[in-house]
Write a protein that holds these residues in place. Structure first.
Motif, short mmCIF file in Angstrom:
data_model
loop_
_atom_site.label_atom_id
_atom_site.label_comp_id
_atom_site.label_asym_id
_atom_site.label_seq_id
_atom_site.Cartn_x
_atom_site.Cartn_y
_atom_site.Cartn_z
N THR A 263 52.15 90.61 -13.42
CA THR A 263 53.29 90.45 -12.51
C THR A 263 53.76 91.80 -11.98
OG1 THR A 263 53.99 88.59 -13.88
CG2 THR A 263 55.57 89.41 -12.30
N GLN A 264 53.94 92.76 -12.90
CA GLN A 264 54.44 94.07 -12.48
C GLN A 264 53.42 94.80 -11.62
OE1 GLN A 264 57.69 95.19 -13.30
NE2 GLN A 264 57.79 93.05 -13.87
N ALA A 265 52.13 94.60 -11.92
CA ALA A 265 51.09 95.24 -11.09
C ALA A 265 51.12 94.66 -9.67
CB ALA A 265 49.72 95.03 -11.72
N ALA A 266 51.30 93.34 -9.56
CA ALA A 266 51.37 92.71 -8.23
C ALA A 266 52.60 93.23 -7.47
CB ALA A 266 51.45 91.19 -8.37
N ALA A 267 53.74 93.33 -8.17
CA ALA A 267 54.96 93.83 -7.51
C ALA A 267 54.80 95.28 -7.08
CB ALA A 267 56.15 93.68 -8.46
N ALA A 268 54.19 96.11 -7.96
CA ALA A 268 54.01 97.53 -7.62
C ALA A 268 53.04 97.70 -6.45
CB ALA A 268 53.50 98.28 -8.85
N ALA A 269 51.98 96.87 -6.43
CA ALA A 269 51.02 96.95 -5.32
C ALA A 269 51.69 96.56 -4.00
CB ALA A 269 49.83 96.04 -5.60
N THR A 270 52.51 95.52 -4.05
CA THR A 270 53.25 95.10 -2.83
C THR A 270 54.20 96.20 -2.38
OG1 THR A 270 53.18 92.85 -3.71
CG2 THR A 270 54.64 93.24 -1.85
N LEU A 271 54.87 96.82 -3.34
CA LEU A 271 55.81 97.91 -3.02
C LEU A 271 55.08 99.07 -2.35
CD1 LEU A 271 58.85 98.77 -3.62
CD2 LEU A 271 57.89 100.04 -5.53
N LEU A 272 53.94 99.44 -2.92
CA LEU A 272 53.17 100.55 -2.36
C LEU A 272 52.65 100.20 -0.97
CD1 LEU A 272 52.33 103.35 -3.31
CD2 LEU A 272 50.19 102.39 -4.14
N PHE A 273 52.16 98.98 -0.80
CA PHE A 273 51.66 98.53 0.50
C PHE A 273 52.79 98.55 1.54
CE2 PHE A 273 50.89 94.92 3.44
CZ PHE A 273 49.78 95.43 4.09
N ALA A 274 53.99 98.08 1.12
CA ALA A 274 55.12 98.05 2.07
C ALA A 274 55.56 99.46 2.45
CB ALA A 274 56.28 97.28 1.44
N SER A 275 55.56 100.38 1.47
CA SER A 275 55.98 101.75 1.80
C SER A 275 54.96 102.46 2.69
CB SER A 275 56.23 102.56 0.51
OG SER A 275 55.13 102.49 -0.34
N VAL A 276 53.67 102.17 2.47
CA VAL A 276 52.65 102.73 3.36
C VAL A 276 52.81 102.14 4.77
CG1 VAL A 276 50.16 102.76 3.83
CG2 VAL A 276 50.98 103.22 1.53
N THR A 277 53.09 100.83 4.84
CA THR A 277 53.33 100.19 6.15
C THR A 277 54.52 100.84 6.84
OG1 THR A 277 52.54 98.11 5.19
CG2 THR A 277 53.72 97.98 7.29
N ASN A 278 55.57 101.11 6.08
CA ASN A 278 56.75 101.76 6.65
C ASN A 278 56.42 103.15 7.17
OD1 ASN A 278 59.76 101.89 7.03
ND2 ASN A 278 59.50 103.62 5.64
N ALA A 279 55.61 103.90 6.39
CA ALA A 279 55.21 105.24 6.83
C ALA A 279 54.36 105.16 8.09
CB ALA A 279 54.45 105.94 5.71
N TRP A 280 53.54 104.13 8.18
CA TRP A 280 52.67 103.93 9.36
C TRP A 280 53.51 103.59 10.60
CZ3 TRP A 280 50.02 98.81 10.66
CH2 TRP A 280 49.12 98.96 11.74
N LEU A 281 54.54 102.76 10.38
CA LEU A 281 55.35 102.32 11.53
C LEU A 281 56.38 103.37 11.95
CD1 LEU A 281 56.05 98.63 10.43
CD2 LEU A 281 54.64 99.35 12.35
#
Length: 348
Positions: free
Chosen positions: A62-80
């Protein structure tokens, strides 16, 4: 567990939380959350029991899935947007994804299903750490990003309050009841987050004190289900008399401390013109109150018909520390008169 290893793991827990608190960059915040997760896992699996291993595995996934989503979202934010600052989440897509990832990390409904199962497989001490300390770092991030979608927060808050109330109704296992209690309290915190972050922090701290008392009461009685709780009067009569007050404080009954955050939150929601939301929240509190009353009834108003086998437990002096329990119990029961002073401090 070897005390040196235990000290290293607890240091890792503290360091992970501190790094997340101190970071303004998403990668550092993510690193702190990962340190938190990895430090608590050996504590969860220290009893080599299939339930403990199963709980640790569920928690890790569960925590790995949440951390992966968090990292993906922050990378998306940096991209946008071209920056990694935590407080500069302006685009709604990464903001929503990060909010949901952090909701999964702390166990907000409808992303809550892992929490009762994981807590049920742990001993009470590790369960206490999971219910209190592990919520600090994700909450620090939620407070910093102040999600732009207020509707999402209200939906998460109301769903958590209702699910936390409904879910605990038919439970007999104390750890699952405490997990649903945690979900309900988190719902109240998220409801008022966008209007008064300081009130959310007050609710979180009050919840920590009350949960600390409850876990220590169950730990002192070595109780993991309602039937064991019903025999606790033989072990600690005074504590058995105080325990219903602790449980009713968790339920939010006046004149106990737990009434204070609920009172202030309902007041704040009404000020913001959200009377229907406040009404649904108050009704959900009645659901939670039912299972706290059930525990209180089992603990103080019933006497177990069965004689306990073996040596009578009151012959053994307790070897556990009682000072922390005494302090937290006094705070859990007696802090309501400080409400005017606290509300004066919270008023900007």
């Amino acid at each position: 567990m070897n005390p040196y290893i235990l000290a290293i793991l607890l240091f890792g827990l503290g360091l992970g939380t501190t790094i997340t608190f101190a970071s303004s960059h998403w990668l550092l915040a993510w690193m702190g959350l990962e340190m938190n997760t990895l430090a608590i896992m050996p504590l969860m699996a220290q009893h080599h029991h299939p339930r403990a291993i199963e709980a640790t595995t569920k928690y890790f996934l569960t925590q790995a899935a949440a951390a992966a989503t968090l990292l993906f979202a922050s990378v998306t934010n940096a991209w946008l947007t071209g920056q990694w600052e935590i407080q500069q989440i302006t685009h709604p897509l990464p903001s929503t994804m990060i909010t949901l990832a952090l909701a999964l990390k702390i166990g907000l409904a409808p992303l809550h299903a892992w929490l009762p199962e994981v807590l049920q497989g742990l001993d009470l001490t590790t369960g206490l750490i999971l219910s209190t300390w592990q919520k600090l770092a994700p909450f620090a991030l939620i407070l910093q990003i102040q999600p732009s979608s207020s509707t999402l927060l209200i939906i998460l808050g109301l769903t958590s309050a209702l699910v936390g109330g409904w879910g605990g109704l038919n439970q007999t296992q104390l750890r699952k009841i405490l997990a649903y209690s945690s979900i309900a309290h988190l719902g109240w915190m998220i409801l008022v987050l966008q209007f008064s972050p300081s009130l959310t922090l007050l609710t979180l701290l009050t919840y920590f004190v009350m949960t600390f008392s409850t876990f220590l009461v169950f730990k002192l009685n070595k109780a993991t289900n309602i039937n064991t709780l019903a025999t606790s009067w033989t072990k600690a009569p005074t504590l058995t008399a105080l325990a219903p007050l602790i449980l009713l404080s968790l339920g939010g009954l006046p004149p106990l401390t737990g009434f204070m955050p609920k009172w202030l939150i309902l007041q704040e929601l009404t000020k913001q013109g959200l009377a229907p939301t406040a009404t649904i929240g108050a009704l959900s509190a009645l659901l939670s109150l039912y299972f706290y009353l059930r525990l209180s009834y089992a603990m103080s108003l019933t006497i177990s018909p069965n004689n306990l086998t073996g040596t009578t437990p009151w012959r053994f002096p307790s070897t556990q520390l009682t000072y922390p329990l005494a302090t937290s119990t006094a705070m859990t029961i007696c802090l309501l008169p400080l409400t005017p002073a606290i509300s004066a401090l919270l008023t900007p």
